[in-house]
Design a protein around this motif. Structure first.
Motif, PDB file in Angstrom:
ATOM      1  N   VAL A 191       0.881  -1.078   0.255  1.00  0.00           N
ATOM      2  CA  VAL A 191      -0.195   0.133  -0.042  1.00  0.00           C
ATOM      3  C   VAL A 191       0.664   1.280  -0.190  1.00  0.00           C
ATOM      4  O   VAL A 191       2.382   1.176   0.959  1.00  0.00           O
ATOM      5  N   THR A 192       0.879   2.246  -0.456  1.00  0.00           N
ATOM      6  CA  THR A 192       1.365   3.626  -1.023  1.00  0.00           C
ATOM      7  C   THR A 192       0.017   4.385  -0.469  1.00  0.00           C
ATOM      8  O   THR A 192      -1.086   4.922  -0.972  1.00  0.00           O
ATOM      9  N   LEU A 193       0.539   5.437   0.749  1.00  0.00           N
ATOM     10  CA  LEU A 193       0.120   6.718   1.128  1.00  0.00           C
ATOM     11  C   LEU A 193       0.668   7.862   0.672  1.00  0.00           C
ATOM     12  O   LEU A 193       1.669   7.658   0.358  1.00  0.00           O
ATOM     13  N   ALA A 194      -0.309   8.964  -0.235  1.00  0.00           N
ATOM     14  CA  ALA A 194       0.583   9.725  -1.057  1.00  0.00           C
ATOM     15  C   ALA A 194       0.558  11.545   0.426  1.00  0.00           C
ATOM     16  O   ALA A 194      -1.148  11.307   0.739  1.00  0.00           O
ATOM     17  N   CYS A 195       1.219  11.479  -0.045  1.00  0.00           N
ATOM     18  CA  CYS A 195       1.219  13.495   0.943  1.00  0.00           C
ATOM     19  C   CYS A 195       1.988  14.221   0.203  1.00  0.00           C
ATOM     20  O   CYS A 195       3.516  13.885  -0.662  1.00  0.00           O
ATOM     21  N   THR A 230       5.089   4.020   1.919  1.00  0.00           N
ATOM     22  CA  THR A 230       5.307   2.575   0.824  1.00  0.00           C
ATOM     23  C   THR A 230       4.409   1.014   2.542  1.00  0.00           C
ATOM     24  O   THR A 230       5.802   1.792   2.924  1.00  0.00           O
ATOM     25  N   LEU A 231       3.775   0.853   2.630  1.00  0.00           N
ATOM     26  CA  LEU A 231       4.132  -0.225   3.251  1.00  0.00           C
ATOM     27  C   LEU A 231       3.997  -1.332   2.655  1.00  0.00           C
ATOM     28  O   LEU A 231       3.022  -2.060   1.934  1.00  0.00           O
ATOM     29  N   GLU A 232       5.015  -2.140   2.522  1.00  0.00           N
ATOM     30  CA  GLU A 232       5.547  -3.112   1.953  1.00  0.00           C
ATOM     31  C   GLU A 232       4.587  -4.777   1.933  1.00  0.00           C
ATOM     32  O   GLU A 232       4.186  -4.925   0.873  1.00  0.00           O
ATOM     33  N   SER A 233       4.080  -4.565   3.073  1.00  0.00           N
ATOM     34  CA  SER A 233       3.555  -6.111   3.465  1.00  0.00           C
ATOM     35  C   SER A 233       2.659  -5.484   4.650  1.00  0.00           C
ATOM     36  O   SER A 233       2.656  -5.877   5.645  1.00  0.00           O
ATOM     37  N   ALA A 234       1.414  -5.248   4.062  1.00  0.00           N
ATOM     38  CA  ALA A 234       0.530  -4.440   4.859  1.00  0.00           C
ATOM     39  C   ALA A 234       0.130  -5.620   6.404  1.00  0.00           C
ATOM     40  O   ALA A 234      -0.202  -6.868   5.659  1.00  0.00           O
ATOM     41  N   ALA A 235      -0.251  -5.542   7.345  1.00  0.00           N
ATOM     42  CA  ALA A 235      -0.027  -5.482   8.448  1.00  0.00           C
ATOM     43  C   ALA A 235      -1.357  -5.864   9.565  1.00  0.00           C
ATOM     44  O   ALA A 235      -1.854  -4.423   9.189  1.00  0.00           O
ATOM     45  N   SER A 236      -2.224  -6.498   9.899  1.00  0.00           N
ATOM     46  CA  SER A 236      -3.654  -6.354  10.731  1.00  0.00           C
ATOM     47  C   SER A 236      -3.388  -4.977  11.702  1.00  0.00           C
ATOM     48  O   SER A 236      -3.246  -3.905  12.507  1.00  0.00           O
ATOM     49  N   SER A 237      -1.598  -5.066  12.524  1.00  0.00           N
ATOM     50  CA  SER A 237      -1.177  -4.266  13.812  1.00  0.00           C
ATOM     51  C   SER A 237      -0.718  -2.621  12.706  1.00  0.00           C
ATOM     52  O   SER A 237      -0.557  -1.635  13.663  1.00  0.00           O
ATOM     53  N   GLN A 238      -0.807  -3.031  11.375  1.00  0.00           N
ATOM     54  CA  GLN A 238      -0.474  -1.653  10.971  1.00  0.00           C
ATOM     55  C   GLN A 238      -2.102  -0.353  10.552  1.00  0.00           C
ATOM     56  O   GLN A 238      -1.939   0.530   9.702  1.00  0.00           O
ATOM     57  N   THR A 239      -2.904  -0.875  11.209  1.00  0.00           N
ATOM     58  CA  THR A 239      -4.712  -0.110  10.923  1.00  0.00           C
ATOM     59  C   THR A 239      -4.244   0.710  12.184  1.00  0.00           C
ATOM     60  O   THR A 239      -4.149   0.838  12.723  1.00  0.00           O
TER      61      THR A 239
END
Lengths: 112, 116
Positions: free
Chosen positions: B19-23, B77-86
């Motif tokens: 996932v990629t978040l833009a700023c 970028t979240l390389e491999s998203a995990a539930s802890s990254q919610t």
């Protein structure tokens, strides 16, 4: 290292004054900030003070700094329901990094 | 008027996806920061940058990366998203001269990320 502490909750009646307190630990000359976060939004700077000042006033907001006790307070006069938000205290030593240390935020609840 | 924007504002993804978040900021600030905000933890610094091609790890950088190819953008970028990254993710920027604002940080509106 720096540490910033604030109480988590404050409840006041509309029209009363609110006082939000913060303590910090850094001993060098420092900037001290108050940010406001409304629900679903980012933080917005309300005011800041440099550590060579004792007080700063801006309309309904008064910031008081006690350098000896490393205590900072934000007073909101005539508190309104629109002031309900989370208030963050933060400090950043001058001449150091550009990264402020934030407290955990105080949730201000204003009830009629 | 100068501003700092984030996209998307809300994102739902699955465990393991990238996932990629833009700023994007138009303040022309050299400093940019990514934070996550979780109940009970306040704001925690993930990564920061003091200029183009400069990136640094914050206190909770594991599982995240950033790149700075221009002044305006710092994608997270979240390389491999995990539930802890919610979490709710905030981008911020600041200038390098104290001026009249003490080098305050300007914050974006946040991205609410849910990892299922």
């Amino acid at each position: 290292g720096e540490d910033v502490e604030q109480s988590l909750f404050l409840s006041v009646r509309e029209g009363d004054s609110s006082v939000i307190n913060c303590t910090y630990t850094d001993s060098s000359s420092t900037y001290l900030y108050w940010y406001k976060q409304e629900p679903g939004a980012g933080l917005q700077l309300l005011t800041y003070i440099f550590s060579n000042m004792d007080m700063k006033q801006d309309q309904r907001l008064t910031v008081l700094l006690n350098k000896k006790d490393k205590h900072l307070s934000l007073r909101i006069a005539d508190t309104q329901t629109g002031d309900s938000a989370i208030y963050f205290c933060a400090e950043r030593p001058s001449g150091g990094s550009y990264i402020p240390t934030f407290g955990r935020g105080t949730s201000l609840i204003v009830h009629p | 008027d100068a501003e700092i924007t984030q996209s998307p504002r809300h994102k739902i993804t699955e465990t393991g996806r990238q996932v990629t978040l833009a700023c994007h900021q138009t303040w022309n600030h050299n400093n940019m920061f990514w934070y996550r905000q979780d109940l009970g933890h306040g704001l925690r610094l993930i990564h920061y940058s003091y200029g183009v091609h400069d990136t640094n790890k914050g206190e909770v950088s594991d599982g995240y990366s950033v790149s700075r190819s221009n002044t305006e953008d710092l994608p997270l970028t979240l390389e491999s998203a995990a539930s802890s990254q919610t979490s709710v993710y905030f981008c911020a920027s600041s200038g390098q001269t104290a001026g009249t604002s003490g080098s305050q940080q300007f914050f974006g509106p946040g991205t609410r990320l849910t990892v299922l």
